[in-house]
Motif scaffolding. Structure first.
Motif, mmCIF file in Angstrom:
data_model
loop_
_atom_site.group_PDB
_atom_site.id
_atom_site.type_symbol
_atom_site.label_atom_id
_atom_site.label_comp_id
_atom_site.label_asym_id
_atom_site.label_seq_id
_atom_site.Cartn_x
_atom_site.Cartn_y
_atom_site.Cartn_z
ATOM 1 N N GLY A 91 0.818 -1.204 0.000
ATOM 2 C CA GLY A 91 0.000 0.000 0.000
ATOM 3 C C GLY A 91 0.854 1.256 0.000
ATOM 4 N N GLU A 92 1.952 1.236 0.762
ATOM 5 C CA GLU A 92 2.855 2.383 0.801
ATOM 6 C C GLU A 92 3.531 2.582 -0.547
ATOM 7 O OE1 GLU A 92 5.542 1.629 3.974
ATOM 8 O OE2 GLU A 92 3.994 1.690 5.539
ATOM 9 N N LEU A 93 3.949 1.474 -1.156
ATOM 10 C CA LEU A 93 4.606 1.548 -2.464
ATOM 11 C C LEU A 93 3.673 2.178 -3.506
ATOM 12 C CD1 LEU A 93 6.687 -1.251 -4.151
ATOM 13 C CD2 LEU A 93 4.756 -0.268 -5.373
ATOM 14 N N LEU A 94 2.409 1.739 -3.522
ATOM 15 C CA LEU A 94 1.459 2.275 -4.494
ATOM 16 C C LEU A 94 1.141 3.744 -4.211
ATOM 17 C CD1 LEU A 94 -0.960 -0.783 -4.738
ATOM 18 C CD2 LEU A 94 0.633 0.016 -6.495
ATOM 19 N N ALA A 95 0.967 4.076 -2.942
ATOM 20 C CA ALA A 95 0.650 5.456 -2.582
ATOM 21 C C ALA A 95 1.786 6.400 -2.959
ATOM 22 C CB ALA A 95 0.352 5.551 -1.089
ATOM 23 N N GLU A 96 3.022 5.916 -2.880
ATOM 24 C CA GLU A 96 4.186 6.744 -3.177
ATOM 25 C C GLU A 96 4.677 6.566 -4.612
ATOM 26 O OE1 GLU A 96 7.011 5.754 -0.148
ATOM 27 O OE2 GLU A 96 5.633 6.278 1.488
ATOM 28 N N GLU A 97 3.940 5.769 -5.406
ATOM 29 C CA GLU A 97 4.246 5.548 -6.834
ATOM 30 C C GLU A 97 5.673 5.045 -7.026
ATOM 31 O OE1 GLU A 97 3.295 9.115 -8.964
ATOM 32 O OE2 GLU A 97 1.133 8.863 -8.669
ATOM 33 N N ARG A 98 6.037 4.046 -6.216
ATOM 34 C CA ARG A 98 7.376 3.470 -6.324
ATOM 35 C C ARG A 98 7.368 2.234 -7.215
ATOM 36 N NH1 ARG A 98 8.619 1.580 -1.672
ATOM 37 N NH2 ARG A 98 7.203 2.534 -0.168
ATOM 38 N N LEU A 99 6.961 2.425 -8.471
ATOM 39 C CA LEU A 99 7.027 1.376 -9.486
ATOM 40 C C LEU A 99 8.052 1.791 -10.528
ATOM 41 C CD1 LEU A 99 3.367 0.239 -10.273
ATOM 42 C CD2 LEU A 99 5.150 -1.083 -9.148
ATOM 43 N N GLU A 100 8.878 0.848 -10.894
ATOM 44 C CA GLU A 100 9.887 1.108 -11.919
ATOM 45 C C GLU A 100 9.714 0.090 -13.037
ATOM 46 O OE1 GLU A 100 14.326 2.146 -11.261
ATOM 47 O OE2 GLU A 100 14.252 -0.031 -11.488
ATOM 48 N N MET A 101 9.684 0.560 -14.267
ATOM 49 C CA MET A 101 9.530 -0.335 -15.407
ATOM 50 C C MET A 101 10.902 -0.712 -15.966
ATOM 51 S SD MET A 101 6.343 -0.232 -15.040
ATOM 52 C CE MET A 101 5.921 -1.467 -16.267
ATOM 53 N N HIS A 102 11.066 -1.998 -16.241
ATOM 54 C CA HIS A 102 12.233 -2.471 -16.967
ATOM 55 C C HIS A 102 11.769 -2.835 -18.370
ATOM 56 C CE1 HIS A 102 15.071 -3.492 -13.387
ATOM 57 N NE2 HIS A 102 14.423 -2.346 -13.215
ATOM 58 N N PHE A 103 12.572 -2.486 -19.356
ATOM 59 C CA PHE A 103 12.155 -2.617 -20.754
ATOM 60 C C PHE A 103 12.978 -3.695 -21.456
ATOM 61 C CE2 PHE A 103 11.057 1.623 -19.378
ATOM 62 C CZ PHE A 103 9.768 1.778 -19.866
ATOM 63 N N GLN A 104 12.265 -4.590 -22.156
ATOM 64 C CA GLN A 104 12.932 -5.630 -22.938
ATOM 65 C C GLN A 104 12.536 -5.463 -24.401
ATOM 66 O OE1 GLN A 104 11.943 -9.789 -22.155
ATOM 67 N NE2 GLN A 104 14.057 -10.379 -22.557
ATOM 68 N N PRO A 105 13.515 -5.463 -25.319
ATOM 69 C CA PRO A 105 13.183 -5.247 -26.723
ATOM 70 C C PRO A 105 12.501 -6.449 -27.369
ATOM 71 C CG PRO A 105 15.523 -5.675 -26.485
ATOM 72 C CD PRO A 105 14.968 -5.563 -25.090
ATOM 73 N N ILE A 106 11.606 -6.154 -28.281
ATOM 74 C CA ILE A 106 10.990 -7.133 -29.173
ATOM 75 C C ILE A 106 11.535 -6.812 -30.559
ATOM 76 C CG2 ILE A 106 8.821 -7.979 -30.153
ATOM 77 C CD1 ILE A 106 7.442 -7.094 -27.546
ATOM 78 N N LEU A 107 12.187 -7.794 -31.177
ATOM 79 C CA LEU A 107 12.986 -7.549 -32.382
ATOM 80 C C LEU A 107 12.413 -8.248 -33.604
ATOM 81 C CD1 LEU A 107 16.236 -8.409 -30.466
ATOM 82 C CD2 LEU A 107 15.521 -6.094 -31.037
ATOM 83 N N HIS A 108 12.732 -7.707 -34.750
ATOM 84 C CA HIS A 108 12.396 -8.386 -36.004
ATOM 85 C C HIS A 108 13.192 -9.687 -36.069
ATOM 86 C CE1 HIS A 108 9.991 -5.202 -37.917
ATOM 87 N NE2 HIS A 108 10.767 -4.369 -37.256
ATOM 88 N N ALA A 109 12.504 -10.770 -36.342
ATOM 89 C CA ALA A 109 13.136 -12.092 -36.258
ATOM 90 C C ALA A 109 14.180 -12.320 -37.342
ATOM 91 C CB ALA A 109 12.075 -13.180 -36.332
ATOM 92 N N ASP A 110 14.060 -11.637 -38.474
ATOM 93 C CA ASP A 110 14.968 -11.942 -39.578
ATOM 94 C C ASP A 110 16.416 -11.583 -39.267
ATOM 95 O OD1 ASP A 110 14.505 -9.251 -39.575
ATOM 96 O OD2 ASP A 110 14.022 -9.083 -41.712
ATOM 97 N N ASP A 111 16.633 -10.471 -38.502
ATOM 98 C CA ASP A 111 18.013 -10.116 -38.182
ATOM 99 C C ASP A 111 18.304 -10.075 -36.684
ATOM 100 O OD1 ASP A 111 16.820 -7.761 -37.327
ATOM 101 O OD2 ASP A 111 17.439 -6.602 -39.082
ATOM 102 N N GLY A 112 17.268 -10.066 -35.860
ATOM 103 C CA GLY A 112 17.471 -10.056 -34.416
ATOM 104 C C GLY A 112 18.117 -8.792 -33.898
ATOM 105 N N GLU A 113 18.066 -7.712 -34.672
ATOM 106 C CA GLU A 113 18.711 -6.466 -34.267
ATOM 107 C C GLU A 113 17.779 -5.258 -34.334
ATOM 108 O OE1 GLU A 113 22.173 -6.023 -36.653
ATOM 109 O OE2 GLU A 113 23.292 -7.612 -35.617
ATOM 110 N N ARG A 114 16.902 -5.220 -35.289
ATOM 111 C CA ARG A 114 16.004 -4.063 -35.425
ATOM 112 C C ARG A 114 14.891 -4.139 -34.385
ATOM 113 N NH1 ARG A 114 13.190 -4.277 -40.249
ATOM 114 N NH2 ARG A 114 13.729 -6.488 -40.417
ATOM 115 N N VAL A 115 14.752 -3.081 -33.618
ATOM 116 C CA VAL A 115 13.767 -3.049 -32.540
ATOM 117 C C VAL A 115 12.395 -2.685 -33.107
ATOM 118 C CG1 VAL A 115 13.089 -1.962 -30.367
ATOM 119 C CG2 VAL A 115 15.505 -2.422 -30.828
ATOM 120 N N PHE A 116 11.430 -3.563 -32.845
ATOM 121 C CA PHE A 116 10.043 -3.293 -33.224
ATOM 122 C C PHE A 116 9.282 -2.645 -32.074
ATOM 123 C CE2 PHE A 116 5.577 -4.652 -33.092
ATOM 124 C CZ PHE A 116 5.107 -4.125 -34.291
#
Length: 368
Positions: free
Chosen positions: A114-139
């Motif tokens: 409850g304290e975490l939500l009230a104080e907005e202590r959420l942090e997002m971690h981001f993972q890329p989703i890539l085009h499968a043909d080269d595995g490098e271009r971020v979609f």
């Protein structure tokens, strides 16, 4: 407008209070009454088998701890309860605030949430989703919620969402995570698509419950078409009609939708035909090791072909081996995601940055 009281995060106060209990079973009621009195609590019994206990300032933790030790888990779950201000008389209007006693016990034990939500202590971690043909271009990037403890430590998602279920705060956590994902993706300057998880069981009314999500996108003046809302916990979806209503509202606002864990059970296949998503994610259990398992390969190959026949974009998540990536690429999977390419991180991983595709480069070079 939003639902009345939606913004309020239920929390147990430290002031004097009155706890009302309505055990459903007579033997539970009798045992609670007897043991509470034996433990020194003053208990009043009302008509209809309702009990109440007046609690001094700071006494709620001790009372809930006593009850947790007196009653079994099923008994705690079958005893509606509500905490009111000291001396308050129970009225019909208080019915909406009643929860199982087990929930109050959990809110006491997991008060940090409850304290975490009230104080907005959420942090997002981001993972890329890539085009499968080269595995490098971020979609796109998938936004994955983590909690930040009062001491700055990272709270893993299993603990975060486990506590939210126990305390019946899933609605609040799910909403906070959606808003945090939109806000933090913008702060990181992500211009690609953003996948945001949501649990349909936490959305009671699409128009009202999703308003804060829509408002955040409008406030940032970003294109709603860049956001893909991903249905998770498909095994918990019991009302397909309700889910369809949620997704209609998302689409009406210009967002796209994805179905997670395709192949994890019959439920996901049923949902595929009902909601007709823009994207499907192959369950990681169907992806990890697929190149070396003929049985798994046969099933996964059919799932891929089925999605393609339906003109749904296919994402393979949980890719951790170069062999599996090659197998998926040969079957023309559209997009890939997994530790083989990059792990989730506070700062969205970018091609060329440290940690991005290191295993990809090393393993690919060994294979020429």
């Amino acid at each position: 407008m939003a639902c009345e009281g939606c913004e309020v995060i239920p929390r147990l106060g430290e002031t004097a209070a009155r706890l009302y209990l309505a055990p459903k079973l007579a033997h539970t009621r009798g045992r609670a009454l007897r043991q509470l009195r034996d433990a020194g609590w003053e208990v009043t019994r009302l008509e209809g088998g309702v009990l109440y206990v007046d609690v001094p300032e700071g006494g709620i933790p001790g009372l809930l701890e006593s009850l947790a030790g007196m009653l079994t888990r099923p008994e705690l779950g079958n005893c509606p309860a509500v905490v009111l201000t000291a001396g308050a008389q129970f009225e019909v209007r208080h019915l909406g605030g009643m929860v199982p006693l087990s929930v109050l016990v959990a809110r006491q034990e997991d008060g940090w949430l409850g304290e975490l939500l009230a104080e907005e202590r959420l942090e997002m971690h981001f993972q890329p989703i890539l085009h499968a043909d080269d595995g490098e271009r971020v979609f796109a990037y998938e936004a994955l919620a983590r909690g930040i403890g009062a001491d700055g430590s990272l709270i893993r998602p299993d603990r975060l969402f486990g506590a939210a279920r126990a305390t019946e705060l899933m609605f609040h956590l799910d909403r906070a995570a959606r808003v945090a994902a939109i806000r933090q993706a913008a702060a990181h300057g992500i211009t690609e698509n953003v996948f945001i998880n949501f649990n349909p069981t936490s959305v009671y009314d699409p128009v009202f419950c999703l308003k804060t999500t829509f408002d955040e996108v409008n406030r940032l003046n970003t294109d709603p078409g860049r956001y893909v809302f991903e249905v998770v916990e498909t095994d918990e979806v019991e009302d397909a009609g309700h889910l369809e209503a949620i997704l209609r509202e998302y689409r009406r606002q210009g967002f796209r939708v994805a179905l997670d864990d395709l192949g994890a059970g019959y439920g996901s296949l049923d949902l595929l035909q009902n909601i007709r998503p823009d994207f499907v994610k192959l369950d990681r259990a169907m992806v990890d090791g697929v190149a070396a398992d003929g049985y798994r390969a046969s099933i996964t190959g059919r799932l891929i072909q089925m999605a393609k026949d339906l003109e749904v974009t296919v994402i393979a998540e949980g890719v951790e081996r170069v062999e599996d990536w090659i197998w998926l690429r040969e079957r023309e999977v559209d997009l890939v995601q997994g530790f083989h390419f990059a792990r989730p991180a506070r700062t969205p991983p970018r091609p060329g940055a440290a940690g991005f595709g290191e295993s990809l480069g090393a393993q690919s070079s060994r294979r020429g």
